[in-house]
Enzyme design. Structure first.
Site, PDB file in Angstrom:
ATOM      1  N   ALA A 185       0.828  -1.205   0.000  1.00  0.00           N
ATOM      2  CA  ALA A 185       0.000   0.000   0.000  1.00  0.00           C
ATOM      3  C   ALA A 185       0.861   1.252   0.000  1.00  0.00           C
ATOM      4  O   ALA A 185       2.011   1.247   0.444  1.00  0.00           O
ATOM      5  CB  ALA A 185      -0.899   0.001   1.231  1.00  0.00           C
TER       6      ALA A 185
ATOM      7  N   PHE B 264       1.429   3.165  -2.814  1.00  0.00           N
ATOM      8  CA  PHE B 264       1.782   3.565  -4.185  1.00  0.00           C
ATOM      9  C   PHE B 264       0.536   4.100  -4.886  1.00  0.00           C
ATOM     10  O   PHE B 264       0.535   5.216  -5.404  1.00  0.00           O
ATOM     11  CB  PHE B 264       2.370   2.381  -4.958  1.00  0.00           C
ATOM     12  CG  PHE B 264       2.679   2.737  -6.394  1.00  0.00           C
ATOM     13  CD1 PHE B 264       3.831   3.436  -6.701  1.00  0.00           C
ATOM     14  CD2 PHE B 264       1.808   2.407  -7.416  1.00  0.00           C
ATOM     15  CE1 PHE B 264       4.109   3.810  -8.013  1.00  0.00           C
ATOM     16  CE2 PHE B 264       2.073   2.769  -8.732  1.00  0.00           C
ATOM     17  CZ  PHE B 264       3.239   3.474  -9.028  1.00  0.00           C
TER      18      PHE B 264
ATOM     19  N   ASN C 220       9.207   8.582   4.200  1.00  0.00           N
ATOM     20  CA  ASN C 220       8.024   9.350   3.808  1.00  0.00           C
ATOM     21  C   ASN C 220       7.238   9.784   5.026  1.00  0.00           C
ATOM     22  O   ASN C 220       7.196   9.101   6.048  1.00  0.00           O
ATOM     23  CB  ASN C 220       7.156   8.551   2.829  1.00  0.00           C
ATOM     24  CG  ASN C 220       6.056   7.746   3.518  1.00  0.00           C
ATOM     25  OD1 ASN C 220       4.973   8.262   3.798  1.00  0.00           O
ATOM     26  ND2 ASN C 220       6.360   6.489   3.836  1.00  0.00           N
TER      27      ASN C 220
ATOM     28  N   GLY D 119       1.439  11.272   5.275  1.00  0.00           N
ATOM     29  CA  GLY D 119       0.344  11.582   6.198  1.00  0.00           C
ATOM     30  C   GLY D 119      -1.030  11.314   5.599  1.00  0.00           C
ATOM     31  O   GLY D 119      -1.957  12.106   5.782  1.00  0.00           O
ATOM     32  N   PHE D 120      -1.158  10.179   4.898  1.00  0.00           N
ATOM     33  CA  PHE D 120      -2.445   9.780   4.312  1.00  0.00           C
ATOM     34  C   PHE D 120      -3.030  10.889   3.438  1.00  0.00           C
ATOM     35  O   PHE D 120      -4.175  11.309   3.637  1.00  0.00           O
ATOM     36  CB  PHE D 120      -3.473   9.407   5.393  1.00  0.00           C
ATOM     37  CG  PHE D 120      -3.225   8.105   6.098  1.00  0.00           C
ATOM     38  CD1 PHE D 120      -2.240   7.216   5.700  1.00  0.00           C
ATOM     39  CD2 PHE D 120      -4.007   7.762   7.205  1.00  0.00           C
ATOM     40  CE1 PHE D 120      -2.033   6.017   6.374  1.00  0.00           C
ATOM     41  CE2 PHE D 120      -3.812   6.570   7.887  1.00  0.00           C
ATOM     42  CZ  PHE D 120      -2.828   5.706   7.474  1.00  0.00           C
TER      43      PHE D 120
ATOM     44  N   ASN E 179      -5.271  -0.442   8.245  1.00  0.00           N
ATOM     45  CA  ASN E 179      -3.911   0.058   8.468  1.00  0.00           C
ATOM     46  C   ASN E 179      -3.878   0.847   9.771  1.00  0.00           C
ATOM     47  O   ASN E 179      -4.409   1.957   9.844  1.00  0.00           O
ATOM     48  CB  ASN E 179      -3.486   0.946   7.291  1.00  0.00           C
ATOM     49  CG  ASN E 179      -2.121   1.573   7.532  1.00  0.00           C
ATOM     50  OD1 ASN E 179      -1.370   1.138   8.402  1.00  0.00           O
ATOM     51  ND2 ASN E 179      -1.808   2.598   6.759  1.00  0.00           N
TER      52      ASN E 179
ATOM     53  N   SER F  46       0.630   3.370  10.315  1.00  0.00           N
ATOM     54  CA  SER F  46       1.366   4.489   9.718  1.00  0.00           C
ATOM     55  C   SER F  46       1.898   5.381  10.835  1.00  0.00           C
ATOM     56  O   SER F  46       1.150   5.748  11.736  1.00  0.00           O
ATOM     57  CB  SER F  46       0.454   5.301   8.811  1.00  0.00           C
ATOM     58  OG  SER F  46       1.102   6.529   8.518  1.00  0.00           O
TER      59      SER F  46
ATOM     60  N   ASN G 257       2.644   8.396  10.472  1.00  0.00           N
ATOM     61  CA  ASN G 257       2.454   9.801  10.086  1.00  0.00           C
ATOM     62  C   ASN G 257       1.080  10.367  10.421  1.00  0.00           C
ATOM     63  O   ASN G 257       0.763  11.484  10.035  1.00  0.00           O
ATOM     64  CB  ASN G 257       2.733   9.945   8.589  1.00  0.00           C
ATOM     65  CG  ASN G 257       4.158   9.520   8.250  1.00  0.00           C
ATOM     66  OD1 ASN G 257       5.094   9.898   8.947  1.00  0.00           O
ATOM     67  ND2 ASN G 257       4.311   8.708   7.219  1.00  0.00           N
ATOM     68  N   THR G 258       0.248   9.593  11.101  1.00  0.00           N
ATOM     69  CA  THR G 258      -1.041  10.104  11.585  1.00  0.00           C
ATOM     70  C   THR G 258      -1.018   9.980  13.100  1.00  0.00           C
ATOM     71  O   THR G 258      -0.984   8.856  13.625  1.00  0.00           O
ATOM     72  CB  THR G 258      -2.225   9.309  10.981  1.00  0.00           C
ATOM     73  OG1 THR G 258      -2.223   9.508   9.570  1.00  0.00           O
ATOM     74  CG2 THR G 258      -3.559   9.763  11.558  1.00  0.00           C
TER      75      THR G 258
ATOM     76  N   LYS H 112      -2.609  -4.366   9.309  1.00  0.00           N
ATOM     77  CA  LYS H 112      -1.212  -4.048   9.005  1.00  0.00           C
ATOM     78  C   LYS H 112      -0.527  -3.418  10.218  1.00  0.00           C
ATOM     79  O   LYS H 112      -1.041  -2.464  10.805  1.00  0.00           O
ATOM     80  CB  LYS H 112      -1.147  -3.090   7.813  1.00  0.00           C
ATOM     81  CG  LYS H 112       0.286  -2.795   7.382  1.00  0.00           C
ATOM     82  CD  LYS H 112       0.326  -2.218   5.995  1.00  0.00           C
ATOM     83  CE  LYS H 112       1.724  -1.843   5.572  1.00  0.00           C
ATOM     84  NZ  LYS H 112       1.767  -1.335   4.213  1.00  0.00           N
TER      85      LYS H 112
ATOM     86  N   THR I 145       5.746  -5.699   7.682  1.00  0.00           N
ATOM     87  CA  THR I 145       5.348  -4.562   8.479  1.00  0.00           C
ATOM     88  C   THR I 145       5.206  -3.298   7.630  1.00  0.00           C
ATOM     89  O   THR I 145       5.622  -3.262   6.471  1.00  0.00           O
ATOM     90  CB  THR I 145       6.435  -4.223   9.552  1.00  0.00           C
ATOM     91  OG1 THR I 145       7.611  -3.741   8.871  1.00  0.00           O
ATOM     92  CG2 THR I 145       6.770  -5.376  10.424  1.00  0.00           C
ATOM     93  N   ASN I 146       4.767  -2.245   8.309  1.00  0.00           N
ATOM     94  CA  ASN I 146       4.776  -0.891   7.762  1.00  0.00           C
ATOM     95  C   ASN I 146       6.193  -0.297   7.900  1.00  0.00           C
ATOM     96  O   ASN I 146       7.132  -1.024   8.224  1.00  0.00           O
ATOM     97  CB  ASN I 146       3.738  -0.043   8.525  1.00  0.00           C
ATOM     98  CG  ASN I 146       3.105   1.016   7.641  1.00  0.00           C
ATOM     99  OD1 ASN I 146       3.809   1.749   6.942  1.00  0.00           O
ATOM    100  ND2 ASN I 146       1.791   1.107   7.669  1.00  0.00           N
TER     101      ASN I 146
ATOM    102  N   GLY J  21      12.519   0.240   2.920  1.00  0.00           N
ATOM    103  CA  GLY J  21      13.599  -0.213   2.054  1.00  0.00           C
ATOM    104  C   GLY J  21      14.623  -1.034   2.818  1.00  0.00           C
ATOM    105  O   GLY J  21      14.355  -1.542   3.913  1.00  0.00           O
TER     106      GLY J  21
HETATM  107  C1  LIG Z   1       6.266   6.561  -0.048  1.00  0.00           C
HETATM  108  C2  LIG Z   1       5.580   5.512   0.783  1.00  0.00           C
HETATM  109  C3  LIG Z   1       4.226   5.654   1.108  1.00  0.00           C
HETATM  110  C4  LIG Z   1       3.585   4.681   1.871  1.00  0.00           C
HETATM  111  N1  LIG Z   1       2.251   4.828   2.146  1.00  0.00           N
HETATM  112  C5  LIG Z   1       1.600   3.833   2.800  1.00  0.00           C
HETATM  113  C6  LIG Z   1       0.197   3.908   3.016  1.00  0.00           C
HETATM  114  O1  LIG Z   1      -0.473   4.846   2.592  1.00  0.00           O
HETATM  115  N2  LIG Z   1      -0.389   2.891   3.685  1.00  0.00           N
HETATM  116  C7  LIG Z   1       0.307   1.799   4.141  1.00  0.00           C
HETATM  117  O2  LIG Z   1      -0.291   0.891   4.723  1.00  0.00           O
HETATM  118  N3  LIG Z   1       1.638   1.697   3.939  1.00  0.00           N
HETATM  119  C8  LIG Z   1       2.287   2.676   3.285  1.00  0.00           C
HETATM  120  N4  LIG Z   1       3.632   2.569   3.068  1.00  0.00           N
HETATM  121  C9  LIG Z   1       4.370   1.404   3.621  1.00  0.00           C
HETATM  122  C10 LIG Z   1       4.548   0.297   2.603  1.00  0.00           C
HETATM  123  O3  LIG Z   1       3.316  -0.231   2.206  1.00  0.00           O
HETATM  124  C11 LIG Z   1       5.406  -0.849   3.185  1.00  0.00           C
HETATM  125  O4  LIG Z   1       4.710  -1.456   4.249  1.00  0.00           O
HETATM  126  C12 LIG Z   1       6.756  -0.383   3.690  1.00  0.00           C
HETATM  127  O5  LIG Z   1       7.272   0.649   2.877  1.00  0.00           O
HETATM  128  C13 LIG Z   1       7.790  -1.525   3.745  1.00  0.00           C
HETATM  129  O6  LIG Z   1       7.996  -2.063   2.474  1.00  0.00           O
HETATM  130  P1  LIG Z   1       9.213  -1.602   1.499  1.00  0.00           P
HETATM  131  O7  LIG Z   1      10.456  -1.593   2.340  1.00  0.00           O
HETATM  132  O8  LIG Z   1       9.236  -2.614   0.412  1.00  0.00           O
HETATM  133  O9  LIG Z   1       8.841  -0.239   1.006  1.00  0.00           O
HETATM  134  C14 LIG Z   1       4.304   3.541   2.323  1.00  0.00           C
HETATM  135  C15 LIG Z   1       5.651   3.405   1.979  1.00  0.00           C
HETATM  136  C16 LIG Z   1       6.290   4.363   1.217  1.00  0.00           C
HETATM  137  C17 LIG Z   1       7.742   4.176   0.858  1.00  0.00           C
END
Ligand SMILES: Cc1cc2nc3c(=O)[nH]c(=O)nc-3n(C[C@H](O)[C@H](O)[C@H](O)COP(=O)(O)O)c2cc1C
Length: 369
Positions: A56, A58, A105, A108-109, A168, A171, A173-174, A209, A237-238, A260
């Site tokens: 989520a 993207f 990032n 913030g939704f 979710n 996050s 950011n909220t 999540k 995880t997030n 990452g």
């Molecule tokens: C730019 C960005 C925005 C994200 N926005 C959300 C989001 O809106 N909702 C959510 O559940 N996770 C969000 N995530 C978290 C990702 O879904 C994922 O759980 C996390 O980045 C770990 O995976 P990765 O290391 O492959 O990015 C976001 C991640 C990134 C990098």
């Protein structure tokens, strides 16, 4: 080659502009469409062609599910969608950390709200021949007085368009959102999710999540609650609010969630801990955090994941990445003589050992870059 060039060009743009351009491109279904080996897996009664999904964040407004699926993902998770539109945090709010293979990032939704997402998904349903699993991830508005109610509303509005729904609550950011992970709040949250499904008049698997920054005691309590409440899946995880000492990039001091490469081990440990509590009969586990190749996906599966999601590596490496991960994973399963994903799942339930095994296998197979 051309896609690598396109990914390089995207890096000339600021990260949020590159993100918008990528969504617009996939909305037009422009991108590689690799022919991939099938590595099917069934989770919560849903059939996935392969275990690799787009995490989520993207496609926040449900604009380009089919374009993203064409890249080779077995599923995409849309959102996070909030009930009401909201702008998110001031810009800049997303940063590349190239030297670390990471992203920070604090969006913030930013969401155009559930009605816009529903409209986009209605248009999608009218399109032709859809393949691949689509999940919808929902969250609460920043100014909500009653965040739990927001989950009920968003699930009620959107569940019928999705194959599964994710709550979710992780996050960073909220403000206050992650408090929903405490046991008392989690019970109410899950009840709200179920009421939303009832209001939508449809049965859908419910996933939750989670954050990587939970204490072991919290993880145990969440797993116990997920079991008793019959949750279908936990996503581990997030992003993390921690900042490992290893970070080198200029933007390491930005506030927000780190994702990452630096999240890979931490999130895999949380996943393995959850598998230790849940075993094979509890909710399915979906591993996310730092996956950028086949062996990292395989490590998460060995540690207990049935599905794996990624996002940051796609942003950093471009649209050929999902196909590569699926192909490499297929090779590694073959090299290990494993029949299928279900047979590999949880075979090495210790995160460090699972990572070591998958990495060595990739090195022997000449896959490690
Ligand atoms: C730019 C960005 C925005 C994200 N926005 C959300 C989001 O809106 N909702 C959510 O559940 N996770 C969000 N995530 C978290 C990702 O879904 C994922 O759980 C996390 O980045 C770990 O995976 P990765 O290391 O492959 O990015 C976001 C991640 C990134 C990098």
């Amino acid at each position: 080659m051309i896609w690598r060039f396109a990914a390089g060009l995207a890096h000339c743009l600021p990260p949020e502009a590159a993100h918008r351009a990528a969504v617009a491109t996939l909305r037009r279904k422009i991108g590689p469409k690799p022919a991939l080996p099938s590595r099917p897996v069934t989770v919560a009664g849903l059939h996935f062609d392969n275990p690799i999904g787009l995490a989520a964040g993207f496609d926040k407004n449900a604009e380009c599910a089919d374009g993203a699926l064409r890249l080779g993902f077995g599923h995409v998770e849309l959102g996070t969608v909030t009930p009401l539109p909201q702008p998110g945090n001031p810009r800049p709010r997303v940063f590349r950390l190239p030297e670390d293979g990471a992203v920070i990032n604090r969006y913030g939704f930013n969401s155009r709200g559930m009605d816009v997402a529903a409209g986009n998904l209605t248009a999608r349903q009218r399109g032709q021949h859809q393949t691949g699993i689509v999940g919808i991830n929902v969250g609460a508005n920043k100014t909500s007085e009653e965040p739990t109610d927001d989950y009920r509303k968003a699930v009620g509005r959107l569940a019928s368009y999705a194959d599964y729904v994710t709550l979710n609550i992780s996050s960073p950011n909220t403000p206050g959102l992650r408090d929903l992970q405490t046991d008392a709040n989690l019970q109410n949250l899950i009840a709200a999710g179920r009421e939303g499904l009832e209001a939508a008049g449809c049965e859908r698997p419910l996933f939750v999540k989670l954050a990587p920054d939970l204490e072991p005691g919290d993880i145990e309590a969440i797993c116990a609650r997920a079991m008793t409440e019959g949750i279908d899946g936990l996503i581990a995880t997030n992003t993390t609010i921690s900042r490992p000492d290893s970070l080198r990039s200029a933007h390491q001091g930005e506030s927000g969630g780190l994702s990452g490469a630096p999240l890979f081990e931490k999130s895999t440990r949380v996943l393995a801990m959850m598998y230790g509590h849940l075993g094979d009969n509890g909710p399915a586990l979906i591993g996310a955090g730092g996956v950028a190749n086949g062996w990292q996906a395989y490590a998460k599966i060995l540690a207990g994941a049935s599905l794996v999601q990624l996002y940051s590596a796609l942003a950093l490496q471009g649209p050929e990445l999902p196909g590569r991960v699926v192909r490499e994973l297929d090779l590694l399963l073959g090299a290990d003589g494993v029949m299928d994903i279900a047979a590999a799942r949880g075979q090495i339930p210790d995160a460090d050992r699972a990572i070591q095994h998958a990495l060595h296998l990739a090195q022997s197979a000449g896959l490690q870059d």
